[in-house]
Design an enzyme around this catalytic site. Structure first.
Site, PDB file in Angstrom:
ATOM      1  CE  LYS A 204      -3.762  -0.530   2.737  1.00 29.84           C
ATOM      2  NZ  LYS A 204      -4.646  -0.884   4.103  1.00 29.84           N
TER       3      LYS A 204
ATOM      4  CE  LYS B 179      -2.995   3.986   3.496  1.00 27.83           C
ATOM      5  NZ  LYS B 179      -4.261   3.589   4.250  1.00 27.83           N
TER       6      LYS B 179
END
Ligand code: C2G
Length: 129
Positions: free
Chosen positions: A45, A47
């Site tokens: 992701k 992230k």
């Protein structure tokens, strides 16, 4: 017993997340939340969460609507999870509308409106001001 599942990072837990989890629980009797691991966030992701997995798991477990927290380690685990936990409904925010329609073969798929004015990204940006 109607079993519901949802997935997410849930970093810097805020009322938008809680709104989603409250409505998710209202779709059944038992809510499982698959919280993204730090590795999944990083590798899949892109992230980097502020709180690590254990901290995010602890926070989500403290929410009254949540019955069980499991790790989300890959994009591909949803079908296995749905079978293993005998899920009736998969639910997620409408920023994902359409992306998980393939799960309709296994359970109900519900996209719920996001809480528009708040996001973890927004919180981080505001804190920098
Ligand atoms: N959400 C919301 N309103 C907001 C922010 C988030 O309803 N203001 C919802 C999202 O739509 C999602 C859940 O809260 O259903 C968790 O959000 P994130 O932590 O941003 O999760 P995301 O990065 O979308 O990961 O396999 C699915 C992914 O793990 C979802």
């Amino acid at each position: 017993m109607k079993r519901v599942i949802t997935y997410g990072t849930f970093d810097l837990l805020h009322y938008g997340h809680v709104n989603l989890l409250q409505r998710a629980k209202a779709l059944g009797d038992y809510l499982i939340v698959a919280v993204s691991t730090d590795e999944f966030n990083m590798d899949s992701k892109n992230k980097k969460s502020y709180f690590n997995y254990e901290e995010r798991k602890h926070l989500v477990e403290a929410i009254r609507y949540v019955d069980l927290v499991i790790p989300e380690r890959s994009w591909d685990q949803k079908i296995t999870d749905i079978k293993e936990y005998k899920i009736d409904t998969f639910v997620i925010g409408d920023d994902w509308t359409g992306k998980f329609d393939y799960l309709k073969e296994y359970c109900n798929v519900v996209y719920l409106a996001r809480t528009p004015e708040i996001s973890t990204t927004q919180i981080k940006a505001n804190l920098k001001k």
